[in-house]
Design an enzyme around this catalytic site. Structure first.
Site: not given
Ligand code: CAA
Length: 389
Positions: A132, A162, A246, A283, A371
């Site tokens: 939340p 989901t 995803g 158009q 996502e």
């Molecule tokens: N692949 C592998 N590792 C990754 C990565 C990736 N794509 N992205 C980040 N990491 C790693 C980083 O390398 C880092 O590791 P190190 O410290 O060892 O280098 C670690 O993860 C932390 O990364 P960040 O410092 O970049 O993390 P952040 O806190 O700044 O967050 C963000 C980055 C991109 C904003 C991330 O939080 C994000 O993607 N947020 C969105 C979340 C999201 O998509 N939620 C949806 C959930 S699912 C859903 O919607 C419901 C459903 O059921 C479908």
């Protein structure tokens, strides 16, 4: 038209494309409006999709899947989503967020036990990251797991899951070490039929209404150590790695919605008359149709490119984050653009539930949100390109 000069389709790709299109148009399209209206989970068609191999397209046969490549996955998903984005969401989560995560990071035992029933469509899998108070800033989650001998005791509240109301198994991400931020998060595979797993409030959603979404509450849920996915502290990286896959699924879903919106607009523009002409001759409408088509073809190239990048990573191990995020960003905004234009071309009929474009419009919106919102995709892309944070 799905065969492109850059991505010519093999016989196997054409086969799955045709199978998905036939199934989607004959079994899903006729029930889509009813399931959208009631919000009921479409268990029967999902089971049938499992039998056809659609719930684990890239999963090896030994774990109940169809053992095909990523392009096959996006082609099939695009066709399912043209008929109904709700079925597409369920398919995408099962294939990517759930099966892919366990296949990539799980033990042999976990793959056999937790992937096989989901890839074959007998069970439903889910992925639970959001809470939340933590959506885009996923690493600030609060749900906790405390080690107790051979078990972890999980407590907390997850949201926007989901399949939450119906899932059999969920890959859940919780904090094991609150002092370590993102490196204190761990992934677990939990069994929904186990005490302490409580299905919470169902979300009354604007779109993709049949893809059942709810909160999940953990009340002293005891998870055996053997169901931990990866090591302690690896959860955030697993969550992000899995989201890259995803996001390719959501991009394919968006492409499917955009195409369905466009096809409906073309039909309507050809048949509806005003001021003594077909409305497609004006158009204002014909330029809209041209812009829709151009964006769809550009989105298609990005989506198929992301699929190929993921496919290559199976041998190189390289990340394909940029390809996934650019595809998701552009395809989801294309879906919204096309659904909006299609409703406009339909005029009053586009605002009526008697025509499917009203549903496409509501379904398209979520692709810009879940996502990772469009803003998060822009953040991911710009960080990768500039190296700045
Ligand atoms: N692949 C592998 N590792 C990754 C990565 C990736 N794509 N992205 C980040 N990491 C790693 C980083 O390398 C880092 O590791 P190190 O410290 O060892 O280098 C670690 O993860 C932390 O990364 P960040 O410092 O970049 O993390 P952040 O806190 O700044 O967050 C963000 C980055 C991109 C904003 C991330 O939080 C994000 O993607 N947020 C969105 C979340 C999201 O998509 N939620 C949806 C959930 S699912 C859903 O919607 C419901 C459903 O059921 C479908």
């Amino acid at each position: 038209m799905t065969d492109t000069a850059l991505f010519p389709l093999s016989d196997e790709h054409k086969m799955i494309l045709d199978a998905a299109r036939d199934f989607a148009q004959s079994e899903i399209a006729p029930i889509a409006a009813e399931y959208d209206e009631t919000g009921k989970f479409p268990s029967d068609t999902i089971k049938a999709m499992g039998e056809m191999g659609f719930m684990g397209i890239e999963v090896p046969e030994v774990y109940g899947g169809a053992e095909m490549d990523t392009l096959a996955y996006v082609l099939a998903l695009e066709e399912i989503c043209k008929a109904d984005a709700s079925h597409g969401t369920i398919m995408s989560v099962n294939n990517s967020l759930y099966c892919h995560g366990i296949l990539k990071f799980g033990t042999e035992e976990q793959k056999k036990k937790f992937v096989t029933p989901v890839a074959s469509g007998e069970a439903v899998g889910a992925y639970s990251l959001t809470e939340p108070m933590s959506g885009s800033d996923a690493a600030t989650m609060r749900s906790r797991a405390l080690r107790d001998g051979d078990e972890y005791i999980i407590n907390g509240r997850k949201s926007w899951v989901t399949g939450g109301p119906v899932a059999d198994y969920v890959v859940v991400y919780v904090v094991t070490d609150p002092d370590k931020g993102a490196k204190g998060i761990t992934a677990f595979i939990v069994d929904a039929n186990h005490p302490g797993f409580v299905r919470g409030k169902k979300e009354p959603k604007m779109g993709i209404r049949a893809s059942a979404t709810s909160e999940i509450v953990f009340e002293d849920y005891r998870c055996p150590v053997e169901n931990r996915l990866g090591e302690e502290g690896e959860g955030f990286k697993i969550a992000m790695t899995v989201l890259d896959v995803g996001r390719i699924g959501i991009a394919s879903q968006a492409l499917g919605i955009a195409e369905a919106s466009y096809d409906a607009a073309i039909d309507y523009a050809r048949e509806r008359e005003a001021f003594g002409k077909k409305i497609g001759q004006f158009q204002g409408n014909s330029f809209k149709l041209a812009d829709m088509k151009t964006r769809i073809e550009a989105a298609r190239l990005l989506v198929y490119n992301a699929a190929m990048a993921k496919e290559r990573s199976k041998t190189t191990g390289e990340r394909f984050t940029l390809a996934a995020s650019t595809a998701k960003l552009f395809a989801s905004e294309t879906a919204m653009f096309c659904a909006h234009a299609s409703v406009q071309i339909h005029g009053g009929m586009g605002y009526s539930k008697e025509y499917p474009v009203e549903r496409y419009f509501r379904d398209a919106k979520i692709t810009e949100i879940y996502e990772g919102t469009s803003e998060i995709q822009r953040l991911v892309i710009s960080r990768l390109e500039t190296g700045l944070r």
